[in-house]
Motif scaffolding. Structure first.
Motif, PDB file in Angstrom:
ATOM      1  N   SER A   1       1.245  -1.171   0.152  1.00  0.00           N
ATOM      2  CA  SER A   1       0.217  -0.016   0.159  1.00  0.00           C
ATOM      3  C   SER A   1       0.797   1.530   0.316  1.00  0.00           C
ATOM      4  CB  SER A   1      -1.238   0.306   1.453  1.00  0.00           C
ATOM      5  OG  SER A   1      -1.694   0.938   1.110  1.00  0.00           O
TER       6      SER A   1
ATOM      7  N   ILE B   1      -1.159   3.912   0.107  1.00  0.00           N
ATOM      8  CA  ILE B   1      -2.243   5.091   0.820  1.00  0.00           C
ATOM      9  C   ILE B   1      -1.653   6.046   2.027  1.00  0.00           C
ATOM     10  CG2 ILE B   1      -4.316   5.321   1.693  1.00  0.00           C
ATOM     11  CD1 ILE B   1      -4.613   3.905  -0.589  1.00  0.00           C
TER      12      ILE B   1
ATOM     13  N   LEU C   1      -4.866   3.767 -11.456  1.00  0.00           N
ATOM     14  CA  LEU C   1      -5.202   3.143 -10.381  1.00  0.00           C
ATOM     15  C   LEU C   1      -5.319   2.133 -10.665  1.00  0.00           C
ATOM     16  CD1 LEU C   1      -7.199   6.185  -8.783  1.00  0.00           C
ATOM     17  CD2 LEU C   1      -5.046   5.262  -8.033  1.00  0.00           C
TER      18      LEU C   1
ATOM     19  N   ASP D   1      -2.177  -1.145  -3.950  1.00  0.00           N
ATOM     20  CA  ASP D   1      -3.299   0.143  -3.347  1.00  0.00           C
ATOM     21  C   ASP D   1      -2.659   1.407  -3.584  1.00  0.00           C
ATOM     22  OD1 ASP D   1      -5.303  -2.162  -2.283  1.00  0.00           O
ATOM     23  OD2 ASP D   1      -4.568  -2.063  -0.158  1.00  0.00           O
TER      24      ASP D   1
ATOM     25  N   VAL E   1      -4.020   6.168  -4.420  1.00  0.00           N
ATOM     26  CA  VAL E   1      -5.250   6.792  -4.419  1.00  0.00           C
ATOM     27  C   VAL E   1      -4.837   7.927  -4.793  1.00  0.00           C
ATOM     28  CG1 VAL E   1      -4.262   8.039  -2.065  1.00  0.00           C
ATOM     29  CG2 VAL E   1      -6.661   8.155  -3.063  1.00  0.00           C
TER      30      VAL E   1
ATOM     31  N   THR F   1      -9.967  11.664  -5.248  1.00  0.00           N
ATOM     32  CA  THR F   1     -10.338  11.779  -4.269  1.00  0.00           C
ATOM     33  C   THR F   1     -10.774  12.703  -2.913  1.00  0.00           C
ATOM     34  OG1 THR F   1      -9.448   9.227  -4.282  1.00  0.00           O
ATOM     35  CG2 THR F   1     -10.091   9.859  -2.054  1.00  0.00           C
TER      36      THR F   1
END
Length: 471
Positions: free
Chosen positions: A116, A118, A415, A424, A426, A430
């Motif tokens: 990830s 994120i 993405l 993951d 973003v 968003t």
């Protein structure tokens, strides 16, 4: 004196009636395991302890344990007691008539850890466990008795005193322990302040959507104001109906730029002239790399700024401790909302953090992680410059994330490609306020602090592969 209550551990069993004691115990244990009441790996009480609780002989319990172990329902190990086997092994044991217990629990494949990028989390594998334990031991040993009773809603005086010194020394915050109120997180603090003020809040057109959601849940209207590489366009505040502005002046989230001096002054002038409040979310101000420190906005106008901070980026989001440095007019209303005692934050964790700060361990950890994150940022920049030289990286002089600007219309495809590779990510879209116009850029917000050290290079490789498949 009876000592039965101090023997072993508790175990609740529903024993069927109308059959013998041993048969009832065997059936009760099997039913508890089969229903999931006793999960695989659960340690059972010693036979003596369970016998006392049930009012049966110890031999009866021991015989049941042995019989169930032979059938594969339980696992017995010399010196380690009796534990529940997996249900699959138990059923297979019954079917095959197993006559000996397995020597060890069945191996289970560990869950695959996701990769990830994120943003929003530090490298949790670097949490300073030994130092935290040392501070916990020392602070609890010397804690006064009242630390273990209901706590002042302001928070423990030890922590507020430590924070007053630390924030003044490192962030330039002008405060004392009486103006600090401990909370569970920045979201908790924001909710308390919003409930007190009950006013429309001006927020960045691109900002943390979780905070907007919290305000919406309180019935608070938010209005977006533009942001650019110089931070929030605070000159727009005067044209809104807002009486509160939520800003990240040290490191705008997510674009990453600091609020330039002229815009800082504009925000404070607006608050002074309108009687408004600036909520300053200083979420990662400790981490800077290629620029001079940017002091807290609160230091210039303490009566017009509510300052918020937490340890979620510096230590761990698992430690639910944040703080608010409040103007005089907000202290009593916020405390009234919190109630007569602290219901949100563990007093023992507060004492531990106070010692962690006072001992210098907090500073040492931040310096260590600043070096670590600078190295990660450099690796990200160098890798992208080599693999994707045409993309632009912004917001990298401070903080724990970077923005990779990509050609219009490619954000979603990148993405999707990353998701297919098990990464993951973003996109910057968003974080756009639903009432704000698009900023005219597509981008990926990369939280380079999130992966563990052993997975960082792998995460970078997947990021580049995903982007190369689209660009």
């Amino acid at each position: 004196m009876n000592s039965w209550a101090n023997v072993g551990m508790d175990l609740h069993l529903e024993l069927p009636r109308g059959i013998g004691v041993k048969a009832a115990l065997l059936q009760g244990l099997r039913d508890a395991i089969d229903s999931g009441g006793l999960k695989p790996g659960t340690r059972l009480p010693p036979s003596r302890s369970l016998a006392v609780d049930l009012g049966v002989s110890r031999n009866t319990v021991a015989d049941c344990y042995t019989e169930l172990a032979h059938a594969g329902w339980l696992i017995t190990r010399q010196g380690s007691g009796t534990v529940v086997a997996s249900r699959a092994d138990a059923k297979a044991g019954d079917a095959r008539g197993i006559t000996q217990s397995p020597s060890k629990p069945p191996e289970q494949e560990p869950p695959r850890s996701a990769l990830s990028f994120i943003p929003g989390s530090p490298d949790v594998s670097s949490f300073p466990r030994a130092q935290w334990i040392s501070s916990a031991r020392r602070s609890l040993t010397s804690a006064p008795n009242d630390a273990f009773s209901a706590t002042d809603p302001r928070g423990r005086i030890e922590l507020r005193t430590a924070l007053s010194s630390y924030l003044g020394r490192t962030r330039g915050v002008r405060t004392d322990p009486e103006h600090i109120v401990v909370c569970a997180s920045s979201g908790h603090g924001l909710t308390l302040i919003a409930r007190v003020l009950q006013e429309t809040v001006a927020v960045d057109a691109y900002g943390l959507h979780l905070h907007r959601d919290l305000l919406a849940a309180e019935g608070i209207r938010t209005v977006p104001i533009l942001v650019d590489e110089s931070g929030t366009c605070t000159e727009q505040l005067a044209s809104t109906q807002a009486k509160v502005a939520l800003l990240t002046p040290t490191h705008q989230f997510p674009l990453g730029g600091p609020l330039i001096p002229s815009r800082r002054r504009t925000a404070l002038d607006w608050a002074s002239n309108s009687g408004g409040i600036v909520i300053e979310d200083d979420y990662d101000g400790e981490f800077r790399y290629d620029r001079k420190p940017v002091g807290a906005l609160q230091a210039i106008a303490p009566q017009h700024v509510a300052y918020m901070g937490t340890v979620s980026k510096t230590l761990s989001p698992a430690i639910r401790i944040g703080w608010m440095v409040l103007p005089d007019r907000l202290i009593e209303p916020v405390l009234a909302l919190k109630g007569p005692y602290e219901r949100w934050v563990s007093a023992t964790d507060q004492l531990t953090l106070a010692d962690f700060i006072d001992s210098g361990r907090f500073d040492a950890h931040i310096r260590k992680m600043r070096t670590t994150y600078r190295r990660r940022r450099n690796q990200l920049v160098d890798t992208l410059e080599h693999r994707l030289p045409d993309v632009r990286i912004t917001g990298i002089s401070a903080g724990l994330h970077a923005v990779i600007q990509v050609p219009r219309g490619t954000e979603g495809a990148i993405l999707s490609a990353a998701d297919g590779l098990g990464l993951d990510l973003v996109g910057i879209s968003t974080f756009r306020h639903p009432d704000a116009p698009p900023a005219g850029i597509d981008g990926i917000v990369v939280g380079y602090s999130t992966p563990t050290p052993s997975r960082y290079s792998d995460a970078l490789e997947r990021l580049c592969t995903a982007m190369e498949s689209v660009l």
